[in-house]
Write a protein that holds these residues in place. Structure first.
Motif, PDB file in Angstrom:
ATOM      1  N   SER A  95      -3.973   2.826  -1.099  1.00  0.00           N
ATOM      2  CA  SER A  95      -4.561   2.681   0.227  1.00  0.00           C
ATOM      3  C   SER A  95      -3.666   3.433   1.185  1.00  0.00           C
ATOM      4  O   SER A  95      -2.491   3.109   1.333  1.00  0.00           O
ATOM      5  N   GLY A  96      -4.179   4.470   1.789  1.00  0.00           N
ATOM      6  CA  GLY A  96      -3.377   5.312   2.662  1.00  0.00           C
ATOM      7  C   GLY A  96      -2.879   6.542   1.921  1.00  0.00           C
ATOM      8  O   GLY A  96      -3.297   6.829   0.802  1.00  0.00           O
ATOM      9  N   SER A 125       0.633   3.599   2.189  1.00  0.00           N
ATOM     10  CA  SER A 125       1.052   3.853   3.574  1.00  0.00           C
ATOM     11  C   SER A 125       2.295   3.032   3.932  1.00  0.00           C
ATOM     12  O   SER A 125       3.144   3.490   4.710  1.00  0.00           O
ATOM     13  N   THR A 148       0.829  -1.204   0.000  1.00  0.00           N
ATOM     14  CA  THR A 148       0.000   0.000   0.000  1.00  0.00           C
ATOM     15  C   THR A 148       0.864   1.254   0.000  1.00  0.00           C
ATOM     16  O   THR A 148       2.069   1.201   0.271  1.00  0.00           O
TER      17      THR A 148
END
Length: 143
Positions: free
Chosen positions: A113-114, A80, A78
């Motif tokens: 994502s993040g 993040s 991801t």
């Protein structure tokens, strides 16, 4: 110690069971096979899972589930996780060394994502359209 005095340890040797050698042996007549039936006869046995002609358990139960071999060689990370790395250039080998992906993995893809706020250059690592846009917005690039 002489060669003629050597003998095996107590209990390590025992006589072989001689079946079918008379009533006095305790294993005469049916030779420990019981009376009649498939298992009592020479050559009479069945394959594993055989239930006497009844539909066997492994065929009665429904078949479910599937694990793709592709999951073994492909991995996702991801944005993040990229943010947490202290690397300016990210490739598959670097991700393996850090421990983000397994050693067996061949292909890695970044998913959105993040958040990502630092500049990162991806080499030999794929990215989804959203992840690519986020990386380029942060000043990085996908090579």
């Amino acid at each position: 110690m002489e060669l003629n005095t050597i003998k095996p340890a107590d209990g390590s040797k025992h006589a072989k069971r001689r079946v079918g050698r008379g009533i006095g042996s305790g294993l005469g007549k049916t030779a420990g096979r019981g009376h009649k039936g498939q298992k009592s006869r020479a050559g009479g046995y069945h394959k594993v899972g055989f239930e006497g002609g009844q539909m066997p358990m492994h065929r009665r139960l429904p078949k479910r589930g599937f694990k793709s071999a592709l999951l073994k060689y492909n991995a996702e990370i991801t944005l993040s996780e990229l943010q947490a790395l202290d690397l300016a250039e990210v490739d598959v080998l670097a991700l393996k060394q850090v421990g983000l992906v397994a050693q067996i993995v061949k292909n890695v893809k970044v998913i959105k994502s993040g958040e990502l706020s630092k500049k990162v250059v991806l080499k030999g690592v794929g990215a989804t359209a959203g992840a690519k846009a986020a990386i380029e917005a942060a000043g990085g690039q996908v090579a």
